[in-house]
Enzyme design. Sequence first.
Site, PDB file in Angstrom:
ATOM      1  N   LYS A 241       0.822  -1.209   0.000  1.00 34.21           N
ATOM      2  CA  LYS A 241       0.000   0.000   0.000  1.00 34.21           C
ATOM      3  C   LYS A 241       0.856   1.259   0.000  1.00 34.21           C
ATOM      4  CE  LYS A 241      -4.381  -1.961   1.163  1.00 34.21           C
ATOM      5  NZ  LYS A 241      -5.419  -2.287   2.104  1.00 34.21           N
ATOM      6  N   ARG A 280      -3.471 -10.127   4.477  1.00 33.22           N
ATOM      7  CA  ARG A 280      -3.783 -10.231   3.037  1.00 33.22           C
ATOM      8  C   ARG A 280      -2.608  -9.659   2.258  1.00 33.22           C
ATOM      9  NH1 ARG A 280      -5.703  -6.960  -0.870  1.00 33.22           N
ATOM     10  NH2 ARG A 280      -7.207  -7.807  -2.357  1.00 33.22           N
TER      11      ARG A 280
END
Length: 309
Positions: A241, A280
């Site tokens: 991210k 994840r």
Amino acid sequence: MNLAAVPGTGPATSPLPVVRPSKVKEFSDLPTGRTLVMGVLNITEDSFSDGGRYVNADDAIKHGLRLMYSGADIIDVGGESTRPGAAFVDPEVEAGRIIPVVEALSKAGAVISVDTMHVSTARAAVEAGAHIINDVSGLTHETGMPELVAELGVPYVLMHRRGDQQNMHDFAHYDDVVGEVLAELGELRQTFLDAGVKPEQLIIDPGLGFAKEAPHNWALLHRLAEFEAFGHPVLIGTSRKRFLGSLLSSSGVPAAAEARDAATAATSALAAAAGVWGVRVHEVEATYDAVKVATAWIHGGSGETVPGA
Ligand code: PMM
């Protein structure tokens, strides 16, 4: 593991994967005693780190098998990018991308979550063999999800988000991000319980990067333990991210998405040490090892048990 020796995991130009008959797994077959690794399989044109790579079903199935053989406990199959600014995808197009892949991977023995905000896609995916619904919408997208989850009785990831993928940036304003995210998740959780969803079906996710800037993400990670208070398993998605890219930036240039995997493994190990149920990630191997290290560290040994093994 030598992936070259695994049927169906060769280059994208090789023939269709050989899906060998194997034990079809259930949610209850997942290991306990360590944090689970969820491998990301985005069948999209425009996801931020792997968009366009697996739009062809054969390539997607091969990548899913690769993730499985790399150690993923769960394969998270998605057909709509949720990165900020991404276009909305018609649920029928999304289902057309996802369903053949879910069918093939579930026959190959994968535990599958379907990453969708659409009630119709979630239902079709569960009918095709998916075990978990992973919904990043925070109920901002469609009505009917709580009723569907109650009807199907499957595990459901309830993630925090404000707004949608096109406007969520406008809502990234908090006085106390941890308190506000906890309160908003608490309200959503109640909506699911009121619809008849059993508490044991719910998995909670603070939604890193969804209507959150870097300081918000770090504050949430710093106080991750507070999310255990709901009594539900907690899932965390830091993988590649933007806030990791900013942390690793050099001369003001953020690190490229693929250069964020070591940082992802580090956050995953720390999340595992904080007791989360699952992480994840796009690149499974490093995180699988990192989670094992965290588990051994906490328990003074491997600590893993597999039900029925
Ligand atoms: N992040 C993305 C997509 N799906 N699901 C959950 N539960 N949690 C997340 O943090 C999450 C998610 C965005 O990442 P991607 O575009 O690389 O899939």
